[in-house]
Design a protein around this motif. Structure first.
Motif, PDB file in Angstrom:
ATOM      1  N   THR A 292       0.830  -1.200   0.000  1.00 17.25           N
ATOM      2  CA  THR A 292       0.000   0.000   0.000  1.00 17.25           C
ATOM      3  C   THR A 292       0.868   1.256   0.000  1.00 17.25           C
ATOM      4  O   THR A 292       0.581   2.217  -0.714  1.00 17.25           O
ATOM      5  CB  THR A 292      -0.941   0.013   1.222  1.00 17.25           C
ATOM      6  OG1 THR A 292      -1.783  -1.134   1.169  1.00 17.25           O
ATOM      7  CG2 THR A 292      -1.795   1.258   1.268  1.00 17.25           C
ATOM      8  N   ALA A 293       1.933   1.244   0.793  1.00 17.27           N
ATOM      9  CA  ALA A 293       2.828   2.406   0.845  1.00 17.27           C
ATOM     10  C   ALA A 293       3.496   2.648  -0.510  1.00 17.27           C
ATOM     11  O   ALA A 293       3.686   3.801  -0.920  1.00 17.27           O
ATOM     12  CB  ALA A 293       3.880   2.209   1.926  1.00 17.27           C
ATOM     13  N   ARG A 294       3.839   1.593  -1.208  1.00 13.81           N
ATOM     14  CA  ARG A 294       4.471   1.740  -2.523  1.00 13.81           C
ATOM     15  C   ARG A 294       3.506   2.333  -3.547  1.00 13.81           C
ATOM     16  O   ARG A 294       3.926   3.038  -4.455  1.00 13.81           O
ATOM     17  CB  ARG A 294       4.978   0.394  -3.011  1.00 13.81           C
ATOM     18  CG  ARG A 294       6.205  -0.062  -2.281  1.00 13.81           C
ATOM     19  CD  ARG A 294       6.756  -1.335  -2.894  1.00 13.81           C
ATOM     20  NE  ARG A 294       7.932  -1.751  -2.155  1.00 13.81           N
ATOM     21  CZ  ARG A 294       8.282  -2.994  -1.974  1.00 13.81           C
ATOM     22  NH1 ARG A 294       7.552  -3.966  -2.475  1.00 13.81           N
ATOM     23  NH2 ARG A 294       9.368  -3.293  -1.283  1.00 13.81           N
TER      24      ARG A 294
ATOM     25  N   TYR B  28       1.018   4.366  -2.807  1.00 12.26           N
ATOM     26  CA  TYR B  28       0.362   5.517  -2.188  1.00 12.26           C
ATOM     27  C   TYR B  28       0.404   6.735  -3.114  1.00 12.26           C
ATOM     28  O   TYR B  28       1.401   7.006  -3.770  1.00 12.26           O
ATOM     29  CB  TYR B  28       1.044   5.852  -0.857  1.00 12.26           C
ATOM     30  CG  TYR B  28       0.210   6.713   0.040  1.00 12.26           C
ATOM     31  CD1 TYR B  28      -0.790   6.153   0.813  1.00 12.26           C
ATOM     32  CD2 TYR B  28       0.410   8.077   0.109  1.00 12.26           C
ATOM     33  CE1 TYR B  28      -1.575   6.927   1.636  1.00 12.26           C
ATOM     34  CE2 TYR B  28      -0.360   8.870   0.929  1.00 12.26           C
ATOM     35  CZ  TYR B  28      -1.357   8.294   1.699  1.00 12.26           C
ATOM     36  OH  TYR B  28      -2.129   9.068   2.508  1.00 12.26           O
ATOM     37  N   ARG B  29      -0.723   7.451  -3.142  1.00 11.46           N
ATOM     38  CA  ARG B  29      -0.810   8.652  -3.975  1.00 11.46           C
ATOM     39  C   ARG B  29      -0.858   9.898  -3.089  1.00 11.46           C
ATOM     40  O   ARG B  29      -1.462   9.878  -2.025  1.00 11.46           O
ATOM     41  CB  ARG B  29      -2.048   8.587  -4.860  1.00 11.46           C
ATOM     42  CG  ARG B  29      -1.907   7.520  -5.939  1.00 11.46           C
ATOM     43  CD  ARG B  29      -2.989   7.656  -6.945  1.00 11.46           C
ATOM     44  NE  ARG B  29      -4.003   6.644  -6.614  1.00 11.46           N
ATOM     45  CZ  ARG B  29      -5.220   6.640  -7.109  1.00 11.46           C
ATOM     46  NH1 ARG B  29      -5.612   7.570  -7.933  1.00 11.46           N
ATOM     47  NH2 ARG B  29      -6.070   5.696  -6.784  1.00 11.46           N
ATOM     48  N   ARG B  30      -0.242  10.941  -3.561  1.00 14.90           N
ATOM     49  CA  ARG B  30      -0.129  12.181  -2.793  1.00 14.90           C
ATOM     50  C   ARG B  30      -1.491  12.761  -2.406  1.00 14.90           C
ATOM     51  O   ARG B  30      -1.657  13.320  -1.325  1.00 14.90           O
ATOM     52  CB  ARG B  30       0.678  13.197  -3.585  1.00 14.90           C
ATOM     53  CG  ARG B  30       0.990  14.445  -2.813  1.00 14.90           C
ATOM     54  CD  ARG B  30       1.816  15.406  -3.661  1.00 14.90           C
ATOM     55  NE  ARG B  30       2.030  16.623  -2.934  1.00 14.90           N
ATOM     56  CZ  ARG B  30       3.192  17.003  -2.450  1.00 14.90           C
ATOM     57  NH1 ARG B  30       4.254  16.252  -2.646  1.00 14.90           N
ATOM     58  NH2 ARG B  30       3.303  18.127  -1.799  1.00 14.90           N
TER      59      ARG B  30
ATOM     60  N   TRP C  69      -4.037  11.342  -1.397  1.00 12.27           N
ATOM     61  CA  TRP C  69      -4.613  10.640  -0.246  1.00 12.27           C
ATOM     62  C   TRP C  69      -4.096  11.197   1.080  1.00 12.27           C
ATOM     63  O   TRP C  69      -4.668  10.907   2.136  1.00 12.27           O
ATOM     64  CB  TRP C  69      -4.278   9.153  -0.302  1.00 12.27           C
ATOM     65  CG  TRP C  69      -4.832   8.405  -1.453  1.00 12.27           C
ATOM     66  CD1 TRP C  69      -5.801   8.805  -2.330  1.00 12.27           C
ATOM     67  CD2 TRP C  69      -4.438   7.103  -1.874  1.00 12.27           C
ATOM     68  NE1 TRP C  69      -6.030   7.831  -3.263  1.00 12.27           N
ATOM     69  CE2 TRP C  69      -5.207   6.770  -3.007  1.00 12.27           C
ATOM     70  CE3 TRP C  69      -3.517   6.186  -1.420  1.00 12.27           C
ATOM     71  CZ2 TRP C  69      -5.091   5.570  -3.677  1.00 12.27           C
ATOM     72  CZ3 TRP C  69      -3.384   4.974  -2.082  1.00 12.27           C
ATOM     73  CH2 TRP C  69      -4.170   4.678  -3.197  1.00 12.27           C
ATOM     74  N   LEU C  70      -3.010  11.970   1.048  1.00 13.85           N
ATOM     75  CA  LEU C  70      -2.330  12.373   2.276  1.00 13.85           C
ATOM     76  C   LEU C  70      -3.219  13.204   3.200  1.00 13.85           C
ATOM     77  O   LEU C  70      -3.335  12.896   4.384  1.00 13.85           O
ATOM     78  CB  LEU C  70      -1.043  13.137   1.945  1.00 13.85           C
ATOM     79  CG  LEU C  70      -0.153  13.464   3.135  1.00 13.85           C
ATOM     80  CD1 LEU C  70       0.278  12.185   3.841  1.00 13.85           C
ATOM     81  CD2 LEU C  70       1.057  14.255   2.692  1.00 13.85           C
TER      82      LEU C  70
ATOM     83  N   ASP D 295      -6.061  11.218   4.794  1.00 18.73           N
ATOM     84  CA  ASP D 295      -5.491  10.226   5.709  1.00 18.73           C
ATOM     85  C   ASP D 295      -4.995  10.868   7.001  1.00 18.73           C
ATOM     86  O   ASP D 295      -5.165  10.307   8.091  1.00 18.73           O
ATOM     87  CB  ASP D 295      -4.358   9.459   5.035  1.00 18.73           C
ATOM     88  CG  ASP D 295      -4.863   8.399   4.073  1.00 18.73           C
ATOM     89  OD1 ASP D 295      -6.083   8.143   4.060  1.00 18.73           O
ATOM     90  OD2 ASP D 295      -4.039   7.829   3.338  1.00 18.73           O
TER      91      ASP D 295
ATOM     92  N   LYS E 116      -7.290  -1.880   4.140  1.00 14.68           N
ATOM     93  CA  LYS E 116      -6.854  -0.480   4.165  1.00 14.68           C
ATOM     94  C   LYS E 116      -7.850   0.410   4.895  1.00 14.68           C
ATOM     95  O   LYS E 116      -7.531   1.544   5.225  1.00 14.68           O
ATOM     96  CB  LYS E 116      -6.688   0.040   2.741  1.00 14.68           C
ATOM     97  CG  LYS E 116      -5.605  -0.639   1.977  1.00 14.68           C
ATOM     98  CD  LYS E 116      -5.516  -0.050   0.585  1.00 14.68           C
ATOM     99  CE  LYS E 116      -5.549  -1.170  -0.398  1.00 14.68           C
ATOM    100  NZ  LYS E 116      -5.608  -0.761  -1.774  1.00 14.68           N
TER     101      LYS E 116
END
Length: 153
Positions: free
Chosen positions: A12-14, A16-18, A20-21, A24, A71
């Motif tokens: 999931t971390a790999r 990850y899209r900006r 979503w920050l 989250d 997730k």
């Protein structure tokens, strides 16, 4: 078992899209505001020091972030466990010594974890299907009501 299936949090971390920050971080702050006081309160209700609830809230969430398969699942302390932990731990603890109660609670947590791991390896999840769906839904709805009522004050 491949590395990404053993550690879904890494996969999931790999990916990850900006964008979503921000949501989250907001969700994390709200979850923290709810779970930390609840965890500390439940620890005290179980006869343990409040800092034990702090660690028991944060450490499992971090571990689940790495190895958890969902997730969107939210984990946290549960008030129904406090009296069970107190009933198992306090009779064994030395009077007026919170550290001995903490040791016994830790051993209890490790034993429960081992039992759950063995159940997972033996694929015993079907046992939950033995409880009727209305009972499972009622339990989940009751937990939601406890959380909502607990946050009203």
């Amino acid at each position: 078992m491949t590395g990404s299936s053993a550690l879904p949090g890494i996969a999931t971390a790999r990916a990850y899209r900006r964008e979503w920050l921000r949501p989250d971080i907001t969700a994390g702050l709200v979850l923290t505001a709810l779970l930390i006081p609840a965890g500390m309160g439940y620890a005290e209700a179980a006869g343990l020091p409040a800092y034990a609830g702090l660690y028991a809230t944060i450490v499992p969430l971090l571990a689940y972030a790495v190895v958890g398969p969902s997730k969107i699942l939210v984990l946290g302390p549960d008030s129904s466990l406090a009296p069970l932990i107190a009933a198992a731990v306090l009779p064994l603890a030395v009077a007026n010594d919170p550290e001995s109660a903490l040791v016994f609670a830790g051993v209890l947590g490790v034993l429960v974890g081992v039992i759950l791991l063995v159940g997972g390896f033996l694929r015993l999840g079907f046992v939950t299907e033995l409880l009727s769906k209305p009972i499972r839904l009622g339990y989940l709805n009751a937990i939601a009501l406890v959380v909502i009522v607990g946050q009203l004050p």
